[in-house]
Design an enzyme around this catalytic site. Structure first.
Site, short mmCIF file in Angstrom:
data_model
loop_
_atom_site.label_atom_id
_atom_site.label_comp_id
_atom_site.label_asym_id
_atom_site.label_seq_id
_atom_site.Cartn_x
_atom_site.Cartn_y
_atom_site.Cartn_z
N SER A 98 -30.94 14.77 -31.95
CA SER A 98 -30.17 14.03 -30.94
C SER A 98 -30.30 14.61 -29.54
CB SER A 98 -28.71 13.96 -31.41
OG SER A 98 -28.00 13.07 -30.61
N ASP A 237 -29.86 9.65 -24.81
CA ASP A 237 -30.06 11.00 -25.36
C ASP A 237 -31.39 11.00 -26.13
OD1 ASP A 237 -29.25 9.47 -27.54
OD2 ASP A 237 -28.19 11.12 -28.50
N ASP A 241 -29.30 6.87 -29.57
CA ASP A 241 -28.13 6.22 -30.15
C ASP A 241 -26.97 6.26 -29.15
OD1 ASP A 241 -27.61 8.93 -30.39
OD2 ASP A 241 -26.66 8.77 -32.36
MG MG Z 1 -27.93 10.95 -30.51
#
Ligand code: MG
Length: 447
Positions: A98, A237, A241
């Site tokens: 992430s 990011d 998401d």
């Molecule tokens: Mg993320």
């Protein structure tokens, strides 16, 4: 005791020390065992240098254990979830860390209904992993491997059809060289926007900026929006998401205000987390809706969305869940919806001005791990003993108190570091400072 595998968002750690090919192989075998050594799994990854290594390893573990693997390659996390649903697979796996720096990577697993694996499911996988309960299948039952490219086109088309954006809206998109790079600008262009890109070349070193979308990392985006007279800036990011917007004046939108603005458009029941501010309640009250607060973490938000049949859900971090499309966070869809609002209703800075903002304070008190656990055991009692104008107490994640005058305070232990966080908001600055001082005194006196 064996080291805990899953953290707050799947498995996450430094590559080749914590997250290795061997770990991925055995997680693949463990998941296969959990699924009964049969079924189909969708597998995707973000742009990190370690992703093909982990992709091959986890795939081998799944195949060895009788699972058919559908590889979709380099994709944003929500596309793995979308593909898991559309291809009627039994689980989806995304290899990503992430917003973490490039030396990290991780594994996140998804259910067919779009919800990330719950902590109970993760605990089962972890037990299989640590006990080495997993088994191989015989040579004639080894899983098959396939690749699916079409699902990406289907995702792009579905997203474009969901929104109605006036042709020519000027948008700058910054993907941090992460998984959004080959998707987000393309989708916005197909939706009719005039797109300028920043950091949209795929690169696992994230050379342009750190993948965490915060003010420090988004200086170039903020300046570019103003320099070219864009209507909107969007930053993702590392796995796309999440997103955050920059308004036409080059300011990063306050997370809470942005969440309140979009929530108002959905109305009805909206789910957020205990750290979300008062503007959420006020925005929803205006449109006759209501706010439910749950534990921090997108899987917790998703769970309550399903239970309560909510219209929308989001965390102040820019993680928004759109149940009319999929109950996993989708940063590209979130960005499209903001572009739609701006194109229909005018400048983002003006729209955000309509969302009330109040004095808020965030503090953290450093303490030992033991002290953190001990003080949280008594926190509800300590706070109720010290304040006499409490309207509501929520202990779903830390202790959150709402006062008679709408002020609120959340005392919550950090999940990863040794401190207790105090977050609060009040309509009055002096009152906010009073609540802060009282809480800090309570914590310091009882450590
Ligand atoms: Mg993320």
């Amino acid at each position: 005791m064996a080291k805990k595998l899953f953290g707050t968002s799947g498995i996450r750690g430094k590559v080749n020390s914590e997250v290795t090919a061997e770990l991925a192989l055995n997680v693949g075998k463990s998941l296969a065992y959990y699924l009964g050594n049969q079924g189909r799994v969708v597998l995707g990854y973000d742009t990190r240098t370690s992703n093909e290594m982990l992709d091959q390893a986890i795939c081998a573990g799944l195949l060895e254990s009788g699972i058919d693997v559908i590889k979709i390659g380099l994709v944003p996390t929500p596309l793995v979830v979308y593909a898991t649903d559309k291809l009627k697979a039994d689980a989806g796996i995304m290899l990503t860390a992430s917003h973490n720096p490039p030396q990290y990577n991780g594994i996140k697993i998804w259910n067919p209904n779009g919800m990330a694996y719950t902590s109970a499911q993760e605990a089962k996988i972890e037990e299989i992993y640590h006990n080495k309960d997993y088994t191989s299948v015989t040579w004639d039952k080894i899983g098959s491997l396939s690749y699916n490219e079409e699902i990406k086109d289907q995702y792009i088309e579905d997203l474009v059809n969901l929104v109605d954006i006036k042709h020519g809206l000027k948008v700058v998109i910054d993907c941090a060289s992460g998984a959004g790079s080959e998707f987000s600008p393309l989708i916005f262009r197909k939706a009719g926007c005039d797109v300028t890109t920043l950091n949209c070349q795929v690169d696992g070193f994230f050379p342009g900026r750190n993948p965490e979308p915060n003010e420090e990392n988004l200086q170039t985006l903020m300046k570019t929006v103003v320099a070219i007279g864009a209507d909107l800036g969007i930053a993702h990011d590392g796995d796309a998401d999440r997103m955050i917007t920059v308004d036409e004046k080059g300011n990063i939108s306050p997370f809470d205000s942005l969440l309140a603005l979009i929530s108002k458009k959905f109305g009805g029941t909206v789910v957020t987390t205990v750290d979300a501010g008062l503007c959420m309640d006020e925005a929803l009250k205006e449109v006759g809706g209501n706010v439910l607060r749950t534990k921090v973490g997108d899987v917790n938000v998703a769970e309550v969305i399903i239970e309560e049949n909510a219209t929308f859900g989001g965390e102040p971090s820019g993680t928004w869940l759109h149940p009319d499309f999929c109950i996993c966070p989708d940063g590209i869809l979130s960005g499209l919806r903001m572009a739609e609002i701006v194109s229909n209703e005018g400048k983002l800075s003006d729209l955000l001005k309509e969302i009330p903002t109040y004095p808020n304070i965030r503090e953290k008190v450093v303490c030992s791990k033991e002290a953190k656990i001990n003080i949280m055991k008594n926190m509800e009692q300590l706070l109720t003993d010290n304040f006499d104008d409490i309207r509501e107490i929520n202990v779903i994640d830390g202790v959150r108190i709402t006062f008679e005058d709408d002020s609120w305070v959340l005392v919550r232990p950090s999940g990863t570091e040794d401190y207790v966080r105090v977050t609060l908001e009040s309509k009055n600055q002096e009152r906010a400072e009073f609540i802060r001082d009282e809480c800090l005194k309570i914590i310091n006196d009882n450590l």
